[in-house]
Design an enzyme around this catalytic site. Sequence first.
Site, PDB file in Angstrom:
ATOM      1  N   ASP A   1      58.297  64.100  19.674  1.00  0.00           N
ATOM      2  CA  ASP A   1      58.220  63.596  21.077  1.00  0.00           C
ATOM      3  C   ASP A   1      59.654  63.554  21.648  1.00  0.00           C
ATOM      4  O   ASP A   1      60.208  64.219  22.784  1.00  0.00           O
ATOM      5  CB  ASP A   1      57.895  62.159  21.444  1.00  0.00           C
ATOM      6  CG  ASP A   1      56.154  62.007  21.006  1.00  0.00           C
ATOM      7  OD1 ASP A   1      55.717  62.798  20.990  1.00  0.00           O
ATOM      8  OD2 ASP A   1      56.047  60.723  21.419  1.00  0.00           O
TER       9      ASP A   1
ATOM     10  N   SER B   1      52.420  51.895  20.935  1.00  0.00           N
ATOM     11  CA  SER B   1      51.425  52.604  20.121  1.00  0.00           C
ATOM     12  C   SER B   1      50.100  52.000  20.293  1.00  0.00           C
ATOM     13  O   SER B   1      49.664  50.945  19.982  1.00  0.00           O
ATOM     14  CB  SER B   1      51.618  53.009  18.783  1.00  0.00           C
ATOM     15  OG  SER B   1      50.595  53.580  18.210  1.00  0.00           O
TER      16      SER B   1
ATOM     17  N   GLU C   1      48.062  52.204  18.018  1.00  0.00           N
ATOM     18  CA  GLU C   1      47.602  51.536  16.773  1.00  0.00           C
ATOM     19  C   GLU C   1      47.715  49.910  16.853  1.00  0.00           C
ATOM     20  O   GLU C   1      47.101  49.410  16.176  1.00  0.00           O
ATOM     21  CB  GLU C   1      48.857  52.132  15.694  1.00  0.00           C
ATOM     22  CG  GLU C   1      48.574  51.721  14.254  1.00  0.00           C
ATOM     23  CD  GLU C   1      47.402  52.387  13.588  1.00  0.00           C
ATOM     24  OE1 GLU C   1      46.863  53.352  14.027  1.00  0.00           O
ATOM     25  OE2 GLU C   1      46.870  51.712  12.578  1.00  0.00           O
TER      26      GLU C   1
ATOM     27  N   TYR D   1      52.614  49.544  10.013  1.00  0.00           N
ATOM     28  CA  TYR D   1      52.929  50.136  11.083  1.00  0.00           C
ATOM     29  C   TYR D   1      52.548  49.406  12.343  1.00  0.00           C
ATOM     30  O   TYR D   1      53.426  49.145  13.336  1.00  0.00           O
ATOM     31  CB  TYR D   1      52.503  51.615  11.159  1.00  0.00           C
ATOM     32  CG  TYR D   1      52.762  52.405  12.542  1.00  0.00           C
ATOM     33  CD1 TYR D   1      54.096  53.137  12.596  1.00  0.00           C
ATOM     34  CD2 TYR D   1      51.847  52.507  13.528  1.00  0.00           C
ATOM     35  CE1 TYR D   1      54.397  53.698  13.831  1.00  0.00           C
ATOM     36  CE2 TYR D   1      52.244  53.207  14.688  1.00  0.00           C
ATOM     37  CZ  TYR D   1      53.313  53.908  14.820  1.00  0.00           C
ATOM     38  OH  TYR D   1      53.684  54.403  15.922  1.00  0.00           O
TER      39      TYR D   1
HETATM   40  P1  NAP Z   1      58.170  61.422  14.643  1.00  0.00           P
HETATM   41  O1  NAP Z   1      57.835  63.033  14.968  1.00  0.00           O
HETATM   42  O2  NAP Z   1      57.788  60.859  13.265  1.00  0.00           O
HETATM   43  O3  NAP Z   1      59.822  61.222  15.046  1.00  0.00           O
HETATM   44  C1  NAP Z   1      60.286  59.892  14.521  1.00  0.00           C
HETATM   45  C2  NAP Z   1      61.876  60.420  14.711  1.00  0.00           C
HETATM   46  O4  NAP Z   1      62.547  59.084  14.516  1.00  0.00           O
HETATM   47  C3  NAP Z   1      62.308  61.302  13.519  1.00  0.00           C
HETATM   48  O5  NAP Z   1      63.166  61.938  14.574  1.00  0.00           O
HETATM   49  C4  NAP Z   1      63.078  60.488  12.635  1.00  0.00           C
HETATM   50  O6  NAP Z   1      64.341  61.020  11.976  1.00  0.00           O
HETATM   51  C5  NAP Z   1      63.474  59.174  13.507  1.00  0.00           C
HETATM   52  N1  NAP Z   1      63.787  57.911  12.770  1.00  0.00           N
HETATM   53  C6  NAP Z   1      63.340  57.530  11.769  1.00  0.00           C
HETATM   54  N2  NAP Z   1      63.509  56.264  11.289  1.00  0.00           N
HETATM   55  C7  NAP Z   1      64.858  56.417  11.946  1.00  0.00           C
HETATM   56  C8  NAP Z   1      66.023  55.376  11.886  1.00  0.00           C
HETATM   57  N3  NAP Z   1      65.967  54.396  11.207  1.00  0.00           N
HETATM   58  N4  NAP Z   1      67.012  55.708  12.780  1.00  0.00           N
HETATM   59  C9  NAP Z   1      67.179  56.781  13.603  1.00  0.00           C
HETATM   60  N5  NAP Z   1      66.029  57.643  13.574  1.00  0.00           N
HETATM   61  C10 NAP Z   1      64.822  57.242  12.821  1.00  0.00           C
HETATM   62  O7  NAP Z   1      57.504  60.619  15.636  1.00  0.00           O
HETATM   63  P2  NAP Z   1      57.001  61.154  17.226  1.00  0.00           P
HETATM   64  O8  NAP Z   1      55.355  61.471  16.927  1.00  0.00           O
HETATM   65  O9  NAP Z   1      57.612  61.827  17.773  1.00  0.00           O
HETATM   66  O10 NAP Z   1      56.762  59.674  17.971  1.00  0.00           O
HETATM   67  C11 NAP Z   1      57.926  59.005  18.624  1.00  0.00           C
HETATM   68  C12 NAP Z   1      57.731  57.734  18.710  1.00  0.00           C
HETATM   69  O11 NAP Z   1      56.436  57.507  19.207  1.00  0.00           O
HETATM   70  C13 NAP Z   1      57.572  56.794  17.296  1.00  0.00           C
HETATM   71  O12 NAP Z   1      58.077  55.780  17.532  1.00  0.00           O
HETATM   72  C14 NAP Z   1      56.197  56.647  16.901  1.00  0.00           C
HETATM   73  O13 NAP Z   1      55.861  55.472  16.109  1.00  0.00           O
HETATM   74  C15 NAP Z   1      55.629  56.571  18.491  1.00  0.00           C
HETATM   75  N6  NAP Z   1      54.249  57.013  18.600  1.00  0.00           N
HETATM   76  C16 NAP Z   1      53.824  58.111  18.450  1.00  0.00           C
HETATM   77  C17 NAP Z   1      52.391  58.487  18.643  1.00  0.00           C
HETATM   78  C18 NAP Z   1      51.760  60.015  18.354  1.00  0.00           C
HETATM   79  O14 NAP Z   1      50.675  60.138  18.231  1.00  0.00           O
HETATM   80  N7  NAP Z   1      52.911  60.931  17.975  1.00  0.00           N
HETATM   81  C19 NAP Z   1      51.486  57.776  19.519  1.00  0.00           C
HETATM   82  C20 NAP Z   1      52.101  56.404  19.892  1.00  0.00           C
HETATM   83  C21 NAP Z   1      53.490  56.150  19.456  1.00  0.00           C
HETATM   84  P3  NAP Z   1      63.801  61.555  10.476  1.00  0.00           P
HETATM   85  O15 NAP Z   1      63.675  63.129  10.713  1.00  0.00           O
HETATM   86  O16 NAP Z   1      65.241  61.712   9.894  1.00  0.00           O
HETATM   87  O17 NAP Z   1      63.160  60.855   9.809  1.00  0.00           O
HETATM   88  O1  F7E Z   2      45.343  59.735  11.234  1.00  0.00           O
HETATM   89  C1  F7E Z   2      42.265  60.209   9.423  1.00  0.00           C
HETATM   90  C2  F7E Z   2      43.034  58.833   9.174  1.00  0.00           C
HETATM   91  O2  F7E Z   2      47.780  60.206  10.483  1.00  0.00           O
HETATM   92  C3  F7E Z   2      44.160  59.955  12.409  1.00  0.00           C
HETATM   93  C4  F7E Z   2      50.875  58.236  14.772  1.00  0.00           C
HETATM   94  O3  F7E Z   2      51.392  59.111  15.478  1.00  0.00           O
HETATM   95  O4  F7E Z   2      48.737  57.744  15.719  1.00  0.00           O
HETATM   96  C5  F7E Z   2      49.123  58.421  14.616  1.00  0.00           C
HETATM   97  O5  F7E Z   2      48.601  57.656  13.649  1.00  0.00           O
HETATM   98  C6  F7E Z   2      43.068  59.630  11.440  1.00  0.00           C
HETATM   99  C7  F7E Z   2      43.145  58.312  10.754  1.00  0.00           C
HETATM  100  O6  F7E Z   2      47.350  59.316  13.057  1.00  0.00           O
HETATM  101  C8  F7E Z   2      43.319  62.392   6.741  1.00  0.00           C
HETATM  102  O7  F7E Z   2      42.526  57.926   8.383  1.00  0.00           O
HETATM  103  C9  F7E Z   2      41.365  61.630   7.278  1.00  0.00           C
HETATM  104  O8  F7E Z   2      41.891  57.622  10.935  1.00  0.00           O
HETATM  105  O9  F7E Z   2      46.751  61.655  12.024  1.00  0.00           O
HETATM  106  P1  F7E Z   2      46.752  60.636  11.751  1.00  0.00           P
HETATM  107  P2  F7E Z   2      47.154  57.966  13.095  1.00  0.00           P
HETATM  108  O10 F7E Z   2      47.157  57.050  11.968  1.00  0.00           O
HETATM  109  O11 F7E Z   2      46.106  57.577  14.176  1.00  0.00           O
HETATM  110  C10 F7E Z   2      49.281  56.646  16.340  1.00  0.00           C
HETATM  111  C11 F7E Z   2      48.803  56.387  17.746  1.00  0.00           C
HETATM  112  C12 F7E Z   2      50.743  56.402  16.185  1.00  0.00           C
HETATM  113  O12 F7E Z   2      51.228  55.485  16.716  1.00  0.00           O
HETATM  114  C13 F7E Z   2      51.161  56.902  14.805  1.00  0.00           C
HETATM  115  O13 F7E Z   2      52.720  57.015  14.845  1.00  0.00           O
HETATM  116  O14 F7E Z   2      42.629  60.654  10.441  1.00  0.00           O
HETATM  117  N1  F7E Z   2      42.643  60.847   8.240  1.00  0.00           N
HETATM  118  N2  F7E Z   2      42.138  62.338   6.491  1.00  0.00           N
HETATM  119  C14 F7E Z   2      43.698  61.546   7.807  1.00  0.00           C
HETATM  120  N3  F7E Z   2      45.031  61.441   8.159  1.00  0.00           N
HETATM  121  C15 F7E Z   2      46.030  61.852   7.778  1.00  0.00           C
HETATM  122  N4  F7E Z   2      47.344  61.608   7.972  1.00  0.00           N
HETATM  123  N5  F7E Z   2      45.862  62.595   6.544  1.00  0.00           N
HETATM  124  C16 F7E Z   2      44.584  62.935   5.942  1.00  0.00           C
HETATM  125  O15 F7E Z   2      44.453  63.609   5.096  1.00  0.00           O
END
Ligand code: NAP
Ligand code: F7E
Length: 323
Positions: free
Chosen positions: A13, A125, A127, A151
């Site tokens: 993001d 999130s 979650e 988380y």
């Molecule tokens: P991401 O790709 O995992 O990016 C997370 C970033 O945070 C990485 O650049 C990581 O750096 C950095 N980071 C981790 N720990 C840190 C620390 N202690 N200090 C400074 N930077 C740190 O996640 P994303 O998918 O872009 O998501 C962005 C945010 O939205 C996160 O907070 C996530 O929990 C939240 N979120 C994501 C989703 C989704 O579906 N993608 C949905 C809801 C909420 P490194 O590369 O060094 O690890």
């Molecule tokens: O899993 C199932 C797993 O790891 C989605 C993060 O961005 O969204 C994300 O969390 C589903 C789950 O995402 C595998 O059990 C099956 O039911 O892609 P995921 P997540 O856990 O929903 C939320 C909104 C966030 O905020 C988080 O940061 O898929 N699943 N088999 C699997 N998942 C993974 N990773 N790997 C598998 O092999």
Amino acid sequence: MKKAFITGINGQDGSYLTEYLLKLGYEVHGIIRRNSVPEHQQSRIDFLRKDLHVSYGDLLDVSGLERLLKNIQPDEIYNLAAQSHVRISFDVPQFTAQVNALGALNLLEAFRNTCPDSKYYQASSSEMFGTSIGENGYQSETTPLNPTSPYGCAKVFAFNITRNYRKSYKLHAVNGILFNHESPRRGSNFVTNKVVKGAVMIKKGLATKLELGNMDSYRDWGHSKDYVRAMHMIINHNIPDDFVVATGQTHSVREMTDYVFSKLGLDYKKFVIQNPIFLRPEELPYLRGDSSKLRKTFDWTPEYTFNALMDEMIDFWMENIKI
Ligand code: NAP
Ligand code: F7E
């Protein structure tokens, strides 16, 4: 020229948000962590590097955050940094809580102490909802929070402390409650990108099997590009508030896998096997977001459908995995 400060700037993001804000004319600042392989620290933002102001920083290092915010005086602060993998949060629960919960508090404190007239966005999130589902089958801003992972528990703290700081100190601090969003830049250990990459490897003869966990959970998957647009709208609303961002559609992991393999002319049942190491001690079985508050307030609609999102990811891996 407005200034933005982004934690997690090299994340999925963070990189899309940076591109979006640069196009709007922002001066963009961000922090990256020290990594022993320096090439990985900025892999998603390398192509934007010359237009950015990137510093070393960590959500756990409060004095560094204060120094940066004091010097930059940003108009907008986006807290996107997190240990963002739900299953891995069961392996490293305390680290996840420190970064995702106390890290958010550290940044709020730095914001309050050094630039209280700025605006703060917290990456909350879906979650956090865990097993809660509204009577209509959706999760919205009023659905109780009942998280099912370390988380999710840490994100509930960050969500609540953001609201608490908003009310206690009259700060412009907001939450976007984002449902799953993906893209070709998604970490390849999240299920969408893992399935697409694995299916493409099989298609190209580079693998014979794909190991997954639970295929019967449902997720509301959108595109990261649509969701970073929503973040910018939410932080700039005249009244600081919290908003769900979601497509309102839900698909099971099995349906998503079937779509990807079929698109490549393959039958997933011949290649996918279950490996218990990818199961979670507690699963979140069903997510479907009601984002009508966001849609009414800002006229936001996602540009990507589920099929368009998955097709973009398939095209990316087909182009980038060489035989
Ligand atoms: P991401 O790709 O995992 O990016 C997370 C970033 O945070 C990485 O650049 C990581 O750096 C950095 N980071 C981790 N720990 C840190 C620390 N202690 N200090 C400074 N930077 C740190 O996640 P994303 O998918 O872009 O998501 C962005 C945010 O939205 C996160 O907070 C996530 O929990 C939240 N979120 C994501 C989703 C989704 O579906 N993608 C949905 C809801 C909420 P490194 O590369 O060094 O690890
Ligand atoms: O899993 C199932 C797993 O790891 C989605 C993060 O961005 O969204 C994300 O969390 C589903 C789950 O995402 C595998 O059990 C099956 O039911 O892609 P995921 P997540 O856990 O929903 C939320 C909104 C966030 O905020 C988080 O940061 O898929 N699943 N088999 C699997 N998942 C993974 N990773 N790997 C598998 O092999």
